[in-house]
Design a protein around this motif. Structure first.
Motif, mmCIF file in Angstrom:
data_model
loop_
_atom_site.group_PDB
_atom_site.id
_atom_site.type_symbol
_atom_site.label_atom_id
_atom_site.label_comp_id
_atom_site.label_asym_id
_atom_site.label_seq_id
_atom_site.Cartn_x
_atom_site.Cartn_y
_atom_site.Cartn_z
ATOM 1 N N VAL A 224 0.833 -1.205 0.000
ATOM 2 C CA VAL A 224 0.000 0.000 0.000
ATOM 3 C C VAL A 224 0.864 1.250 0.000
ATOM 4 O O VAL A 224 0.665 2.181 -0.790
ATOM 5 C CB VAL A 224 -0.951 0.005 1.214
ATOM 6 C CG1 VAL A 224 -1.690 1.338 1.305
ATOM 7 C CG2 VAL A 224 -1.954 -1.136 1.110
ATOM 8 N N SER A 225 1.848 1.289 0.892
ATOM 9 C CA SER A 225 2.715 2.457 0.988
ATOM 10 C C SER A 225 3.504 2.671 -0.297
ATOM 11 O O SER A 225 3.603 3.792 -0.807
ATOM 12 C CB SER A 225 3.670 2.281 2.174
ATOM 13 O OG SER A 225 4.483 3.417 2.335
ATOM 14 N N GLY A 226 4.041 1.587 -0.852
ATOM 15 C CA GLY A 226 4.814 1.706 -2.086
ATOM 16 C C GLY A 226 3.980 2.143 -3.264
ATOM 17 O O GLY A 226 4.396 3.001 -4.052
ATOM 18 N N MET A 227 2.777 1.580 -3.411
ATOM 19 C CA MET A 227 1.923 1.959 -4.533
ATOM 20 C C MET A 227 1.445 3.404 -4.417
ATOM 21 O O MET A 227 1.300 4.107 -5.420
ATOM 22 C CB MET A 227 0.725 1.006 -4.623
ATOM 23 C CG MET A 227 1.089 -0.402 -5.052
ATOM 24 S SD MET A 227 1.858 -0.466 -6.700
ATOM 25 C CE MET A 227 2.461 -2.166 -6.718
ATOM 26 N N LEU A 228 1.198 3.872 -3.198
ATOM 27 C CA LEU A 228 0.840 5.277 -3.009
ATOM 28 C C LEU A 228 1.996 6.178 -3.434
ATOM 29 O O LEU A 228 1.785 7.227 -4.067
ATOM 30 C CB LEU A 228 0.467 5.536 -1.551
ATOM 31 C CG LEU A 228 -0.881 4.994 -1.083
ATOM 32 C CD1 LEU A 228 -1.041 5.195 0.419
ATOM 33 C CD2 LEU A 228 -2.034 5.672 -1.828
ATOM 34 N N ALA A 229 3.222 5.777 -3.101
ATOM 35 C CA ALA A 229 4.387 6.568 -3.497
ATOM 36 C C ALA A 229 4.555 6.572 -5.015
ATOM 37 O O ALA A 229 4.827 7.623 -5.621
ATOM 38 C CB ALA A 229 5.641 6.016 -2.822
ATOM 39 N N VAL A 230 4.394 5.403 -5.634
ATOM 40 C CA VAL A 230 4.473 5.311 -7.094
ATOM 41 C C VAL A 230 3.409 6.194 -7.746
ATOM 42 O O VAL A 230 3.680 6.952 -8.694
ATOM 43 C CB VAL A 230 4.311 3.846 -7.553
ATOM 44 C CG1 VAL A 230 4.147 3.773 -9.069
ATOM 45 C CG2 VAL A 230 5.498 3.016 -7.116
ATOM 46 N N GLY A 231 2.181 6.096 -7.238
ATOM 47 C CA GLY A 231 1.091 6.876 -7.811
ATOM 48 C C GLY A 231 1.321 8.367 -7.684
ATOM 49 O O GLY A 231 1.107 9.127 -8.647
ATOM 50 N N LEU A 349 -0.578 -4.846 -10.734
ATOM 51 C CA LEU A 349 -1.053 -3.756 -9.881
ATOM 52 C C LEU A 349 -0.280 -2.475 -10.160
ATOM 53 O O LEU A 349 -0.852 -1.376 -10.167
ATOM 54 C CB LEU A 349 -0.900 -4.165 -8.417
ATOM 55 C CG LEU A 349 -1.435 -3.174 -7.367
ATOM 56 C CD1 LEU A 349 -2.929 -2.948 -7.555
ATOM 57 C CD2 LEU A 349 -1.156 -3.710 -5.959
ATOM 58 N N MET A 350 1.030 -2.611 -10.417
ATOM 59 C CA MET A 350 1.848 -1.441 -10.734
ATOM 60 C C MET A 350 1.397 -0.794 -12.039
ATOM 61 O O MET A 350 1.315 0.436 -12.135
ATOM 62 C CB MET A 350 3.314 -1.841 -10.832
ATOM 63 C CG MET A 350 4.259 -0.686 -11.100
ATOM 64 S SD MET A 350 4.777 0.143 -9.584
ATOM 65 C CE MET A 350 6.172 -0.880 -9.132
#
Length: 415
Positions: A224-231, A349-350
């Motif tokens: 969750v944290s990583g995908m929020l950062a990517v987004g 997901l990415m």
């Protein structure tokens, strides 16, 4: 990226026993080049597109937003919709659809037809990226997979470098419609090459993991944290980058040749960044992922002050390209380390996260550029990039906490 439907089949027995199909790998690389170039060609052609179709530059920029939105839908559904279809046939259909998209956009009589063509390229982007890496892994023996993927991703890097300056040059010589039509024969060449070189590739025998498996990864705090950062990173990047040509023309007031030169500098700097990022990731992956958006936020704010001074714009946008092109490599490296057993599902997901945030960034940038002005666009980009930096730092802390808990658990088990 990855084929969610074939999770766990990254390197199949079929790939181990067949001779290397390098011609197929190169054919797919050409397709990736044409695909990425098609996706981002409007970045350097917004002004003539808007003028010809009778819409604002913000509305013209929505052509990137709609392709991103359809890419999200395709990336999450293509495996289930394709079912047991031969993966070679699916690749050929997507490549043909890319050529149709170029024709529709290049011949678009109105804004609605332009958006239809852009929606089709979004379907191709989502579908192709969601399955192509897993297919490429089936073309070569296990020992050659890393090399094959490096060649394959070279098409992405090359298109990222040349798409903007090439689009600007073609737009000035054959017009924006001609620029899109020039990609049609490239698509046909990629189609013919894949038809000849790709072997028959049956769908994986086990049932598709499906979207539920992809979204189940969101139960993990690290993901969750990583995908929020990517987004946040991609959204902040494309709030600015989608409207870089209108900025250069209306604020910096460059002519056509200078515009092409600035875009070329961004591309060359990006290629240099992809060569340097590996060293930085070895130094510290998380610090690099946090530092890049922080520096890009500083650049966006600096452009609000120095946007009218050409030498400063050259330097600032060159530094922007250096970091913006390299950052995705860092996040894919993070994914491989964070989800070693679910890299395929995490890749799907990415793809969805990146495409959704590119679309949102383009919309936000267009609304601000048309409604308030370029400074609001730059400030919004800086704010989102700063958020991305903070989220990357939070991801690092989450990873540290997970590692600490794991160490304590192992120590407790031994005692």
């Amino acid at each position: 990226m990855s084929d969610v439907a074939e999770s766990g089949h990254a390197v199949t027995g079929e790939a181990r026993h067949q001779p290397a199909q390098w011609s197929g790998v190169f054919a797919m690389t050409l397709c990736v080049f044409a695909l990425v170039a098609s996706e981002f060609l409007p970045v350097s052609l917004l002004t003539p597109i808007a003028g010809d179709l009778g819409v604002s530059e913000g509305l013209a920029g929505y052509g990137i937003a709609i392709s991103g939105a359809f890419a999200v839908l395709a990336s999450l559904s293509i495996a289930r919709l394709a079912g047991n279809m031969d993966r070679k046939l699916l690749l050929l259909l997507l490549t043909g659809l890319m050529g149709v998209s170029g024709l529709i956009v290049g011949l678009a009589p109105n804004y609605q037809a332009y958006l239809l063509g852009r929606a089709l390229i979004g379907v191709v982007v989502g579908g192709f990226w969601s399955m192509s890496a897993a297919v490429a892994m089936r073309l070569v023996p296990a020992a050659s997979v890393a090399r094959a993927l490096a060649v394959f991703n070279g098409g992405n890097a090359l298109a990222t470098v040349v798409a903007a300056p090439l689009g600007s040059y073609l737009g000035g010589t054959v017009g924006w419609r001609g620029a899109f039509l020039c990609l049609v024969p490239v698509s046909l060449l990629a189609l013919a090459w894949q038809w000849i070189s790709l072997p028959t590739m049956k769908a994986a025998p086990r049932p598709a993991a499906g979207g539920g498996h992809v979204f189940s990864l969101l139960k993990q705090p690290l993901v969750v944290s990583g995908m929020l950062a990517v987004g946040a990173f991609f959204m902040g990047q494309f709030v600015l980058f989608t409207y870089v040509r209108p900025f250069l023309e209306t604020v910096t007031r460059v002519d056509f040749s200078t515009l092409s030169m600035v875009l070329l500098v961004i591309g060359i700097a990006g290629l240099l960044g992809t060569m340097l990022i590996g060293t930085l990731l070895q130094w510290s992956m998380y610090r690099t992922l946090a530092l890049i958006p922080l520096l890009m936020a500083v650049i966006a704010l600096a452009l609000t002050v120095a946007g009218g001074w050409l030498p400063a714009v050259f330097v600032l946008l060159g530094l922007w390209g250096l970091m913006a092109t390299a950052a995705p490599t860092g996040w894919w490296s993070w994914l491989a380390k964070a989800l070693p057993r679910d890299a395929e599902a995490g890749g799907g997901l990415m793809v969805a996260t990146v495409q959704l945030c590119i679309a949102l960034g383009s919309v936000i940038g267009g609304m601000l550029f048309d409604g308030i002005g370029y400074r609001a666009t730059l400030i919004a980009s800086a704010a989102l990039l700063l958020l991305a930096s903070l989220l990357a730092w939070r991801t690092m802390r989450t990873q540290a906490s997970i590692s600490e808990i794991s160490i304590r658990f192992k120590s407790g088990s031994r005692t």
